[in-house]
Write an enzyme that holds these catalytic residues in place. Structure first.
Site, PDB file in Angstrom:
ATOM      1  N   SER B 342       0.793  -1.232   0.000  1.00  0.00           N
ATOM      2  CA  SER B 342       0.000   0.000   0.000  1.00  0.00           C
ATOM      3  C   SER B 342       0.823   1.280   0.000  1.00  0.00           C
ATOM      4  O   SER B 342       0.288   2.349  -0.253  1.00  0.00           O
ATOM      5  CB  SER B 342      -0.918   0.018   1.213  1.00  0.00           C
ATOM      6  OG  SER B 342      -1.790  -1.085   1.131  1.00  0.00           O
ATOM      7  N   HIS B 385     -15.425  -0.151   3.206  1.00  0.00           N
ATOM      8  CA  HIS B 385     -15.215   1.188   3.743  1.00  0.00           C
ATOM      9  C   HIS B 385     -16.358   2.127   3.452  1.00  0.00           C
ATOM     10  O   HIS B 385     -16.378   3.267   3.903  1.00  0.00           O
ATOM     11  CB  HIS B 385     -13.931   1.798   3.158  1.00  0.00           C
ATOM     12  CG  HIS B 385     -12.678   1.166   3.689  1.00  0.00           C
ATOM     13  ND1 HIS B 385     -11.936   0.255   2.975  1.00  0.00           N
ATOM     14  CD2 HIS B 385     -12.044   1.316   4.867  1.00  0.00           C
ATOM     15  CE1 HIS B 385     -10.891  -0.125   3.686  1.00  0.00           C
ATOM     16  NE2 HIS B 385     -10.929   0.495   4.848  1.00  0.00           N
ATOM     17  N   CYS B 398      -7.764   2.092   1.495  1.00  0.00           N
ATOM     18  CA  CYS B 398      -8.844   1.292   0.901  1.00  0.00           C
ATOM     19  C   CYS B 398      -8.423   0.755  -0.465  1.00  0.00           C
ATOM     20  O   CYS B 398      -8.138   1.508  -1.392  1.00  0.00           O
ATOM     21  CB  CYS B 398     -10.098   2.156   0.746  1.00  0.00           C
ATOM     22  SG  CYS B 398     -11.392   1.293  -0.159  1.00  0.00           S
TER      23      CYS B 398
END
Lengths: 369, 644
Positions: B342, B385, B398
């Site tokens: 991420s 989310h 996310c």
């Protein structure tokens, strides 16, 4: 068709002198490299033997080619030399700072600047032979001849090989002076030369070339280099006394005191092992060789042959003078090989080729009379 | 053949005798010179040459020290003694070896074997008998060394030589091993090349840098070796009082020149903090001053002890660090490439903003994943989310948001924007062996696999999985770009080179380069990273505990074949990433941390980064000063961070 006069006119004394020098050179190289370690004789002595063989073959080829061929293709051979010099700048190998080598076979490299010396002599001789020898050259008359020398000179300078490029200048000066130049031209160029050298030094030379020049002018600068080597060489030479220490018995070169003892410093090895006697014999052989060469020139029935023979003698002489003068401490040291004695393939090949040309001119002199 | 008249030939030929005369004169001079040297002075030279020999001892130059940015010495030198035999002087082998083995505990067979091994070397090359000899051995030898034959003791040591010089020693071996590197002897081939490139600077038996700054600054650090030449007589005694010989000695002797010292950009305390926080796990920490590119910490774990492989190699140890699965010699900071996970999401964020595919208000709905073709691509938050815009997307990391941005932008645009962050290229750090990582494009895949790009792969690479590979150094550089407002910097380890007299020889510039990321896009990315730490939903809330205001981004890189339900302790556990900078309003440090198989980025890597940041900022800002600053601005900044 074979001409019997080729045999009757053959210059046997010249051949014998060269064969003796060459044999002495091989024996001496064997001794000089015997202290290097096991690989050295493999690498140097055997290579030299091989190159000597190649040299003798080229001698056979050079002498059997008709003299007329050299005359008519002089400019072509000069041109080929120039092309080789350009080629080396493009595909050449770089060895310790200068890009002077072309790989021709695996393990066999050629230094075109050596061969080009002969190309230059041939081309320039033809040019000189076309001039009227009874009229000394003035400023304008000199200009075309300078183009001949400047092209190879600058190309070799570009390779970073200052030593070799200077040879072209020396041979050029020798030949042009013999041809005849007006006194005021000689004086003017003397002064101009000094100025030019200073300017070239300041603006055109690479740091490596500058170092070479600096060391040339002042060996003291190079503390572990030239100055030290000369002292070592002096001890080796001096300790040879009259009869020398004998074959393979030189101590100073064995104890690695003498640097580059297979190439530039080959003469001290000879002087140490064979003494004044041996050195004197070799020097007399050199001198005899030069005299025989000049006699070839003097007996040449026309000017082209005269200038080729003269140029070749100049080539040998300057090598001998710079090498011997350097190692005996008579002049600053520059690394140039001693003809027929130093290790080095391209140089040896040039020596044999030059010798072949001398023989060729000598044995065909009747053709013009 | 064009011929001139006969007179013309005769005219030039008349000059030949002058040439002969010149040749004759030169040869007369040479013969006179020979006569002078060989007959007149021959006796003197002969006795010189018979009686004396030149003994040359190489004096190794001392290598310059390496310090951290505050001048703390990291690599120094210690005395090192070597006992060797010079075969050239070994006139009576048995006598010498018997004597030698009598006074120091060595076996004659071992010495003979070493001499035999060196039989093809030149006779004047010293054959090393004992490396790193103990001090008392050397003292004993020195006692008997001169004269070489001691009648009373019956000891005869001709040919034995003790060489003392300074050997590199590393004061904090494992901590700095990967940044500084170690030394090795160049092999024969390498040596020839070095000698040609740098005449006179390298010789056999020398040590040279093998990795790290020791390698890249080798020419600065290594001094110039000297020679101690002495003329000795047949018994090995120094000859004095002869001018010619003294000149020889002088000419042959050269004082060694000590090498220049190198000040690195590294900070010792920051390095210690990194080491403590990593606590023996495999991983790497890279900390950079984002304004200058100076590397404050470059730590790779596990480290190794370069002292044990410099000069003499501890074989067992070498086996271990070379072949162990922990790969001790691998500099994870610059050589290891990992999927970025991420922390890569800044790339699609920038690409989305700059191509206009998204703006700050564009929202996507995350229901825990998206169906794409026949596959379901999960979000890490299986519950979903809900509606996600950019800032929340970064803060909560996310996956679904970035799947969609990635799809909208496409693989080739993603690669282009990854390039702006420096991914896929070497950073140009001043130590060798850096890896470039990999950022795929459709063209790359076509070339590599002869297969067209499949769009579902874009989903994987959008969240830093799939083919994406980056080094920790690249991650640190990327976060530096973000921290400094989008300017390029070149990470470097050298700060300055100082000569033995203390004069600065060279200073390595630490200027910011050109802007690589537009300012209006940098701000939201920075804000997203602030939210990661300072919003209630952020994935790295724990790091808010630092007294310094940290902005960051967590990453959890899936290991191929990984399944979190299986074997948590094995190497199939994900790698934890954290990239961060602080203080976020005036960044002084940018840090990238990876902990191999550490699990989540927030759990494994973020605390390490916090310790590193704390250690460095404690020194340059101080906690009290920070409290003051926080009370002025902290609240507004923090609340600003939660806004979306």
């Amino acid at each position: 068709m074979f001409d019997r006069r080729l045999i009757t006119n053959f210059n046997w004394p010249l051949l014998i002198v060269v064969m003796v020098l060459s044999a002495i050179g091989l024996v001496n190289l064997f001794s000089a490299t015997s202290s290097f370690g096991t690989d050295a004789q493999e690498n140097y002595f055997k290579a030299q033997l091989m190159w000597t063989g190649v040299g003798i073959l080229t001698l056979l080829v050079t002498t059997s080619i008709h003299y007329r061929f050299f005359y008519s293709s002089s400019y072509v051979l000069y041109g080929i030399s120039i092309i080789l010099l350009i080629l080396v700048l493009v595909i050449g190998h770089r060895v310790s700072g200068s890009q002077s080598w072309i790989q021709i076979l695996p393990g066999m490299r050629l230094q075109p600047s050596e061969i080009a010396k002969l190309g230059f002599i041939l081309g320039f001789s033809r040019y000189l032979s076309s001039l009227d020898a009874r009229r000394p050259l003035g400023f304008v008359g000199l200009l075309p001849s300078m183009v001949f020398v400047l092209v190879p000179f600058l190309l070799i300078l570009k390779q970073g090989d200052l030593g070799s490029s200077l040879f072209f200048g020396l041979i050029y000066i020798t030949m042009i002076l013999v041809h005849g130049v007006k006194m005021r031209v000689v004086a003017t160029f003397g002064i101009l030369g000094v100025v030019l050298v200073v300017v070239a030094y300041m603006f055109f030379l690479s740091p490596y070339q500058k170092d070479r020049v600096k060391n040339f002018l002042n060996p003291e600068l190079d503390r572990k280099g030239s100055g030290y080597h000369v002292v070592q060489a002096k001890i080796a030479v001096g300790s040879g006394e009259f009869w020398g220490k004998g074959f393979l018995k030189g101590q100073n070169h064995k104890l690695k005191f003498i640097p580059e003892r297979h190439t530039d410093f080959i003469f001290p090895v000879l002087a140490e092992e064979w003494g004044f006697f041996g050195s004197f014999v070799v020097l007399m052989l050199f001198l005899l060789f030069l005299f025989l060469g000049l006699s070839v020139a003097s007996h040449s029935p026309e000017k082209y042959g005269f200038f080729v023979a003269l140029g070749i003698c100049a080539l040998y002489f300057w090598h001998m003078a710079i090498n011997l003068g350097g190692v005996l401490g008579l002049m600053p040291l520059t690394g140039v090989p001693l003809p027929f004695l130093s290790y080095g393939g391209s140089n040896l090949l040039t020596n044999w080729l030059g010798f072949g040309l001398l023989l060729n001119i000598s044995m065909r002199r009747f053709m013009f009379s | 053949m064009a011929m001139r008249s006969q007179e013309d030939v005769v005219f030039v030929q008349r000059k030949a005798p002058f040439v002969s005369l010149a040749f004759f004169i030169f040869f007369s001079i040479v013969v006179s010179r020979l006569f002078y040297l060989q007959i007149y002075q021959g006796n003197m030279f002969k006795s010189l040459s018979d009686q004396v020999a030149m003994r040359e001892k190489e004096i190794r130059a001392t290598r310059g020290v390496i310090t951290d940015r505050n001048g703390r010495v990291l690599a120094d030198n210690r005395p090192y003694m070597e006992i060797s035999i010079i075969r050239q002087y070994l006139k009576n082998k048995d006598k010498t070896l018997d004597s030698l083995t009598k006074i120091i505990p060595l076996k004659k067979e071992d010495i003979l074997k070493k001499l035999d091994d060196a039989r093809f070397e030149a006779a004047f090359t010293p054959v090393t008998i004992v490396d790193d000899a103990p001090y008392d051995w050397v003292t004993t030898l020195r006692q008997y060394e001169k004269p070489e034959y001691d009648e009373n003791q019956g000891l005869y040591l001709e040919g034995v030589e003790v060489k003392e010089w300074q050997l590199r020693t590393y004061l904090f071996p494992e901590l700095f091993a990967h940044a500084l590197g170690y030394l090795k002897e160049p092999d024969k081939k390498g040596l020839e090349k070095l000698e040609a490139e740098h005449p006179g600077r390298y010789s056999q038996g020398d040590l040279m840098g093998a990795s790290g700054v020791e390698s890249s600054y080798d020419l600065d650090l290594r001094g110039i070796d000297g020679v101690d030449a002495q003329v000795v007589d047949a018994r090995g005694k120094a000859v004095t009082g002869n001018q010619a010989l003294e000149l020889l000695e002088q000419r042959a002797s050269i004082a060694p020149q000590q090498g220049n010292s190198l000040m690195t950009t590294l900070d010792y305390d920051t390095m210690v903090a990194a080491q403590k926080a990593v606590a023996g796990r495999r991983g790497a920490v890279v900390a950079i001053d984002p304004n200058t590119g100076e590397i404050l910490a470059l730590y790779s774990s596990p480290g190794y002890d370069p002292n044990r492989i410099t000069k003499t190699i501890d074989k067992e140890y070498w086996q271990k660090i070379n072949f162990d699965e922990d790969k001790f010699l691998l500099n994870r900071a610059i050589q290891a490439t990992y999927p970025p996970g991420s922390i890569y999401k800044m790339v699609p964020a920038l690409a989305g903003l700059d191509t206009g595919k998204v703006d700050l208000t564009t929202t996507f709905n995350c229901g825990g994943g998206i169906q794409f073709g026949s596959r379901f691509f999960k979000c890490w938050n299986h519950g979903g989310h809900g509606a996600v815009a950019l800032l929340r997307g970064i803060a909560q990391s996310c996956d679904v948001y970035f799947y969609k941005v990635g799809l909208a932008v496409g693989v080739d645009k993603l690669k282009e924007y990854a390039g702006y962050f420096g991914y896929g290229h070497k950073t140009g750090i001043d130590i060798p062996f850096e890896q470039a990582g990999l950022i795929p494009s459709s063209e790359w895949k076509e070339k590599r696999f002869k297969l067209p790009w499949i769009e579902s792969e874009t989903l994987s690479i959008s969240i830093g999985q799939g083919y994406d590979l980056v080094t920790p150094l690249q991650a640190a550089r990327m976060v530096s770009f973000i921290a400094n407002g989008g300017y390029e910097i070149t990470p470097h380890l050298a700060k300055k080179i100082v000569d033995p007299n203390g004069e600065v020889v060279r200073e390595i510039s630490g200027e910011k380069g050109k802007r690589v990321i537009p300012e209006d896009h940098i701000k939201p990315i920075q804000q997203g990273m602030i939210n990661v730490v300072h919003s209630p939903e952020g994935t790295a809330k724990r790091v808010a505990a630092s007294p310094y205001m940290i902005a960051g981004k967590t990453g959890t890189a899936q290991v191929i074949g990984h399944d979190s339900k299986l074997a948590m302790n094995s190497r199939r556990v994900a790698h934890g990433w954290f990239v961060s900078f602080a203080p976020y309003d005036d960044p002084k440090i940018a840090v990238a941390v990876i902990i191999e198989n550490g699990g989540s980025g927030s759990g494994a890597a973020a605390p390490v980064a916090m310790e590193v940041i704390n250690a460095y900022l404690d020194k340059i800002i101080g906690r009290e000063e920070m409290e003051k600053r926080k009370s002025h601005t902290g609240d507004t900044e923090a609340s600003g961070g939660v806004e979306e």
